[in-house]
Design a protein around this motif. Structure first.
Motif, PDB file in Angstrom:
ATOM      1  N   VAL A 153     -44.666  31.269 -16.727  1.00 47.98           N
ATOM      2  CA  VAL A 153     -43.643  31.615 -17.710  1.00 47.98           C
ATOM      3  C   VAL A 153     -42.311  31.175 -17.117  1.00 47.98           C
ATOM      4  O   VAL A 153     -41.911  31.650 -16.049  1.00 47.98           O
ATOM      5  N   ALA A 154     -41.627  30.252 -17.777  1.00 46.89           N
ATOM      6  CA  ALA A 154     -40.382  29.703 -17.237  1.00 46.89           C
ATOM      7  C   ALA A 154     -39.374  29.508 -18.361  1.00 46.89           C
ATOM      8  O   ALA A 154     -39.746  29.204 -19.501  1.00 46.89           O
ATOM      9  N   ASP A 155     -38.093  29.680 -18.034  1.00 51.50           N
ATOM     10  CA  ASP A 155     -37.021  29.494 -19.008  1.00 51.50           C
ATOM     11  C   ASP A 155     -35.834  28.802 -18.352  1.00 51.50           C
ATOM     12  O   ASP A 155     -35.486  29.113 -17.202  1.00 51.50           O
ATOM     13  N   PRO A 156     -35.167  27.882 -19.069  1.00 49.84           N
ATOM     14  CA  PRO A 156     -33.924  27.289 -18.557  1.00 49.84           C
ATOM     15  C   PRO A 156     -32.777  28.279 -18.706  1.00 49.84           C
ATOM     16  O   PRO A 156     -32.721  29.029 -19.687  1.00 49.84           O
ATOM     17  N   ILE A 157     -31.845  28.284 -17.741  1.00 49.48           N
ATOM     18  CA  ILE A 157     -30.760  29.264 -17.756  1.00 49.48           C
ATOM     19  C   ILE A 157     -29.387  28.609 -17.819  1.00 49.48           C
ATOM     20  O   ILE A 157     -28.547  28.974 -18.639  1.00 49.48           O
ATOM     21  N   ALA A 158     -29.113  27.662 -16.941  1.00 46.16           N
ATOM     22  CA  ALA A 158     -27.778  27.062 -16.871  1.00 46.16           C
ATOM     23  C   ALA A 158     -27.894  25.670 -16.272  1.00 46.16           C
ATOM     24  O   ALA A 158     -28.905  25.317 -15.654  1.00 46.16           O
ATOM     25  N   TYR A 159     -26.831  24.892 -16.444  1.00 50.73           N
ATOM     26  CA  TYR A 159     -26.835  23.525 -15.928  1.00 50.73           C
ATOM     27  C   TYR A 159     -25.464  23.211 -15.353  1.00 50.73           C
ATOM     28  O   TYR A 159     -24.433  23.597 -15.908  1.00 50.73           O
ATOM     29  N   HIS A 160     -25.476  22.507 -14.214  1.00 50.71           N
ATOM     30  CA  HIS A 160     -24.244  22.018 -13.602  1.00 50.71           C
ATOM     31  C   HIS A 160     -24.410  20.522 -13.367  1.00 50.71           C
ATOM     32  O   HIS A 160     -25.466  20.087 -12.882  1.00 50.71           O
ATOM     33  N   PRO A 161     -23.404  19.709 -13.701  1.00 49.70           N
ATOM     34  CA  PRO A 161     -23.591  18.257 -13.624  1.00 49.70           C
ATOM     35  C   PRO A 161     -23.907  17.737 -12.231  1.00 49.70           C
ATOM     36  O   PRO A 161     -24.463  16.645 -12.090  1.00 49.70           O
ATOM     37  N   ILE A 162     -23.562  18.490 -11.190  1.00 51.57           N
ATOM     38  CA  ILE A 162     -23.886  18.070  -9.823  1.00 51.57           C
ATOM     39  C   ILE A 162     -25.113  18.819  -9.304  1.00 51.57           C
ATOM     40  O   ILE A 162     -26.055  18.217  -8.791  1.00 51.57           O
ATOM     41  N   ALA A 163     -25.112  20.135  -9.441  1.00 47.10           N
ATOM     42  CA  ALA A 163     -26.213  20.942  -8.898  1.00 47.10           C
ATOM     43  C   ALA A 163     -27.504  20.750  -9.680  1.00 47.10           C
ATOM     44  O   ALA A 163     -28.596  20.777  -9.116  1.00 47.10           O
ATOM     45  N   GLY A 164     -27.403  20.576 -10.997  1.00 45.14           N
ATOM     46  CA  GLY A 164     -28.586  20.390 -11.823  1.00 45.14           C
ATOM     47  C   GLY A 164     -28.958  21.623 -12.610  1.00 45.14           C
ATOM     48  O   GLY A 164     -28.100  22.434 -12.978  1.00 45.14           O
ATOM     49  N   LEU A 165     -30.257  21.796 -12.858  1.00 48.76           N
ATOM     50  CA  LEU A 165     -30.764  22.849 -13.732  1.00 48.76           C
ATOM     51  C   LEU A 165     -31.078  24.121 -12.953  1.00 48.76           C
ATOM     52  O   LEU A 165     -31.792  24.092 -11.951  1.00 48.76           O
ATOM     53  N   MET A 166     -30.548  25.249 -13.439  1.00 49.67           N
ATOM     54  CA  MET A 166     -30.967  26.567 -12.962  1.00 49.67           C
ATOM     55  C   MET A 166     -32.002  27.111 -13.941  1.00 49.67           C
ATOM     56  O   MET A 166     -31.812  27.054 -15.154  1.00 49.67           O
ATOM     57  N   TRP A 167     -33.081  27.647 -13.385  1.00 46.49           N
ATOM     58  CA  TRP A 167     -34.130  28.194 -14.235  1.00 46.49           C
ATOM     59  C   TRP A 167     -34.827  29.334 -13.518  1.00 46.49           C
ATOM     60  O   TRP A 167     -34.664  29.525 -12.311  1.00 46.49           O
TER      61      TRP A 167
ATOM     62  N   PHE B 271     -28.211  33.169 -13.732  1.00 46.33           N
ATOM     63  CA  PHE B 271     -27.032  33.491 -14.531  1.00 46.33           C
ATOM     64  C   PHE B 271     -26.150  32.273 -14.782  1.00 46.33           C
ATOM     65  O   PHE B 271     -25.895  31.915 -15.919  1.00 46.33           O
ATOM     66  N   GLY B 272     -25.626  31.631 -13.726  1.00 46.72           N
ATOM     67  CA  GLY B 272     -24.740  30.499 -13.959  1.00 46.72           C
ATOM     68  C   GLY B 272     -24.282  29.854 -12.671  1.00 46.72           C
ATOM     69  O   GLY B 272     -24.772  30.166 -11.579  1.00 46.72           O
ATOM     70  N   PHE B 273     -23.312  28.942 -12.804  1.00 47.54           N
ATOM     71  CA  PHE B 273     -22.778  28.201 -11.668  1.00 47.54           C
ATOM     72  C   PHE B 273     -21.269  28.375 -11.579  1.00 47.54           C
ATOM     73  O   PHE B 273     -20.582  28.495 -12.601  1.00 47.54           O
ATOM     74  N   THR B 274     -20.752  28.344 -10.352  1.00 47.61           N
ATOM     75  CA  THR B 274     -19.315  28.227 -10.170  1.00 47.61           C
ATOM     76  C   THR B 274     -18.898  26.794 -10.511  1.00 47.61           C
ATOM     77  O   THR B 274     -19.740  25.915 -10.724  1.00 47.61           O
ATOM     78  N   SER B 275     -17.596  26.550 -10.524  1.00 48.32           N
ATOM     79  CA  SER B 275     -17.114  25.217 -10.875  1.00 48.32           C
ATOM     80  C   SER B 275     -17.609  24.153  -9.907  1.00 48.32           C
ATOM     81  O   SER B 275     -17.789  22.993 -10.286  1.00 48.32           O
ATOM     82  N   SER B 276     -17.860  24.530  -8.660  1.00 50.85           N
ATOM     83  CA  SER B 276     -18.330  23.564  -7.662  1.00 50.85           C
ATOM     84  C   SER B 276     -19.848  23.463  -7.605  1.00 50.85           C
ATOM     85  O   SER B 276     -20.386  22.666  -6.838  1.00 50.85           O
ATOM     86  N   GLY B 277     -20.546  24.283  -8.390  1.00 49.68           N
ATOM     87  CA  GLY B 277     -21.998  24.204  -8.437  1.00 49.68           C
ATOM     88  C   GLY B 277     -22.733  25.246  -7.618  1.00 49.68           C
ATOM     89  O   GLY B 277     -23.950  25.156  -7.444  1.00 49.68           O
ATOM     90  N   GLN B 278     -22.024  26.270  -7.114  1.00 52.37           N
ATOM     91  CA  GLN B 278     -22.718  27.354  -6.417  1.00 52.37           C
ATOM     92  C   GLN B 278     -23.450  28.227  -7.432  1.00 52.37           C
ATOM     93  O   GLN B 278     -22.869  28.630  -8.446  1.00 52.37           O
TER      94      GLN B 278
END
Length: 591
Positions: free
Chosen positions: A77-91, A126-133
């Motif tokens: 069971v997997a879901d996409p959560i957030a995306y950052h153009p450098i870090a990529g996909l959080m799931w 949850f999400g990413f900081t502006s730098s991708g953390q």
């Protein structure tokens, strides 16, 4: 050389109709269940769905890329959560590969939570900081099975809350401020709202001094200037729920006091700039739930009372700028409708689409998201949709809605909204004709869209306006040619060619006498995109390779004054210059 199959051209799944409001691209199909969706600001789609029985997987860009099947084992069971153009996909996901009972948070292939939380893990992205953390939260044996918020592997909340912790993030803005609420022994029996500067990890308790004792506060949203919207109750406000902008109570002045028989209850929903969207009831509303929009230092408007009338119930949904999306029912409508309100104007957009006046139970409308220009996505059903839930896009300037289901597939089946972005693209799913499977679509506004730039053609000295560029756009799901457009070069070798909006996996550029040039990679075309090109002269016969055949063409035409392709440099005569172009490019092959 890339070969393009004519068969694939027939299979193109892009719906291109210049009279339509949207370009609809099918990007996945044959799903038995649909989960969550994510659509990035650059138009990259991610969604979760069941394609393999008993597993909910994440699909990346198209249904051809099952992102999680090889990572989680069985029973996924997997879901996409957030995306950052450098870090990529959080799931987030679970499966046998993680151990029974564990749910972890990942960024791309990296498991963030496993080493941090230990065994018995339950983690949420949850999400990413502006730098991708990455910012996420979870519990496990390593943090005493208490719910904490983390940035990377750093626990943000343990030192603030003490033991018995329960912390949940609510909002993260582009200034890297996090709004969250939590409880723990440090706070006694209270739950408070905090604003944390993630750069310094300095925490501010917003609710403690405002609510007094017996506090229960819930974080909602930060705006772009770090102002916090939240709601809560405590001894200082009579133990009634109120809505706050930072530390200012904005609901009490509007709906007044309360008592046991006439309580006051207000809940915050959203903020945009200094505009706050909230819901409240009290004696002042007849204990009916109304939708309010408050402009800080500008006043509050009850949006629902004059529109819905008696016996009403309303639900705030979204606010962007001065545009508010909300839904409700009352004696004036007798149907659950969806509304867009802008200063001094409210429109019932589901009634406008379906008609029916105040006839009871003739239609349903539900809001999904609004834009600052008053446009909105919403869903609704009515006899005109076969009483199936369809997806709509409303335009404020024309005061009309587009039925995306009818445009894309034109069948009476249910649609599922997944996500949208600020460009008014939308990711959604719709049932197949037999109702047993789902298809996933990415729909892009069919607005004027151009590809422009300059073209460098070394060796060409003729009139560039005689050169016709052909641009092919490739469908990301099928790989087929989805659209083809042509245009002439202008002075200075510039070009500006109208193309089809949407998401494409590669472009192919051709011009007479030149080798074809492939421009690989996913690219959203919407509005104006600038792309400078370099083309290689020498392909006289147009077979996309410079070889003996091209050399012979030049030799047979040698000395002639002609505009034929053998005049490679465009100076009007076939001579040594053209021969040298072929010789210098000999053996090269186009894309």
């Amino acid at each position: 050389m890339r070969a393009w199959s004519g068969v694939f051209g027939v299979l193109s799944l892009v719906v291109i109709a210049y009279g339509q409001a949207f370009i609809h691209q099918k990007i996945g199909e044959n799903y038995t269940q649909i989960g969550l969706g994510l659509l990035t600001e650059s138009g990259l789609p991610f969604w979760s769905a069941e394609a393999i029985a008993g597993n909910i997987d994440i699909f990346r860009i198209t249904g051809n890329n099952n992102f999680t099947a090889s990572r989680l084992g069985n029973n996924r069971v997997a879901d996409p959560i957030a995306y950052h153009p450098i870090a990529g996909l959080m799931w987030e996901g679970s499966g046998t590969a993680l151990g029974i009972g564990n749910t972890d948070v990942f960024v791309e292939a990296t498991n963030l939570s496993q080493s941090v939380l230990g065994s018995g893990r339950v983690a949420f992205g949850f999400g990413f900081t502006s730098s991708g953390q990455p910012v996420w939260y979870g519990s496990g044996s390593a943090n005493g099975n208490q719910l904490d918020i983390f940035i990377g592997s750093t626990n943000l909340t343990a030192s603030v809350l003490g033991s018995g912790r329960d912390a949940v993030p609510a909002s993260l803005n582009t200034n890297d401020f996090l709004l969250w609420d939590g409880a723990g022994t440090t706070l006694g029996v209270n739950r408070d709202v905090f604003r944390t500067n993630l750069a310094t990890q300095a925490h501010t308790n917003l609710s403690q001094s405002v609510l007094g004792n017996n506090r229960y506060a819930i974080a909602v949203r930060l705006n772009a200037t770090n102002d916090a919207v939240w709601y809560g109750s405590g001894s200082a406000n009579g133990d009634y729920n109120d809505v706050f902008f930072n530390t200012t109570n904005i609901s009490f002045p509007q709906i007044g006091g309360g008592n046991i028989t006439n309580p006051r209850d207000a809940v915050a929903f959203d903020v945009s700039g200094n505009n706050v969207l909230w819901q409240g009831r009290s004696a002042a509303t007849g204990q009916l739930f109304d939708t309010f929009a408050t402009t800080i230092s500008g006043g509050t408007q009850n949006l629902s009372q004059p529109v819905l009338g008696s016996g009403r119930d309303s639900l705030p949904i979204d606010i962007e700028g001065a545009s508010v999306l909300w839904a409700g029912i009352g004696a004036n409508t007798n149907n659950f409708d969806v509304f867009v309100s802008r200063p001094s104007v409210t429109r019932n957009i589901s009634q406008q689409q379906f008609g029916g006046g105040t006839t009871v139970g003739i239609r349903e409308g539900y809001g999904l998201g609004v834009f600052a220009n008053g446009n909105a996505f919403w869903s609704g059903k009515h006899s005109s949709t076969g009483n199936r839930l369809h997806l709509f896009h409303y335009r404020w300037d024309t005061n009309n809605s587009t039925n995306l289901v009818q445009e894309a597939v034109n069948r009476p089946v249910d649609a599922i909204y997944l996500a949208h972005n600020s460009a008014e693209q939308v990711l959604w799913a719709v049932q197949s004709a037999d109702g047993t499977r789902y298809e996933v679509y990415l729909s892009t506004p069919n607005v004027p869209t151009r590809l422009q730039g300059t073209v460098n053609i070394p060796g060409f000295v003729g009139n560039p306006s005689q050169i016709v560029l052909t641009i092919q756009q490739f469908d990301p799901y099928t790989g087929a040619v989805a659209a083809t457009h042509t245009g002439n070069l202008g002075s200075g070798y510039s070009y500006s060619i109208a193309v089809t909006p949407g998401l494409y996996d590669g472009l192919r550029i051709t011009a007479p006498r030149c080798l074809a040039r492939a421009v690989p990679g996913l690219r959203r075309l919407l509005g104006t995109t600038t792309l400078d090109l370099n083309l290689v002269l020498g392909d006289v016969n147009g077979d996309n390779v410079i070889n003996d055949a091209d050399l012979l063409e030049v030799l047979f035409a040698f000395g002639q004054s002609t505009a034929a392709p053998a005049d490679l440099n465009g100076d009007g005569v076939v001579n040594d210059a053209d021969l040298l172009i072929v010789l210098f490019g000999f053996g090269q092959q186009g894309d």
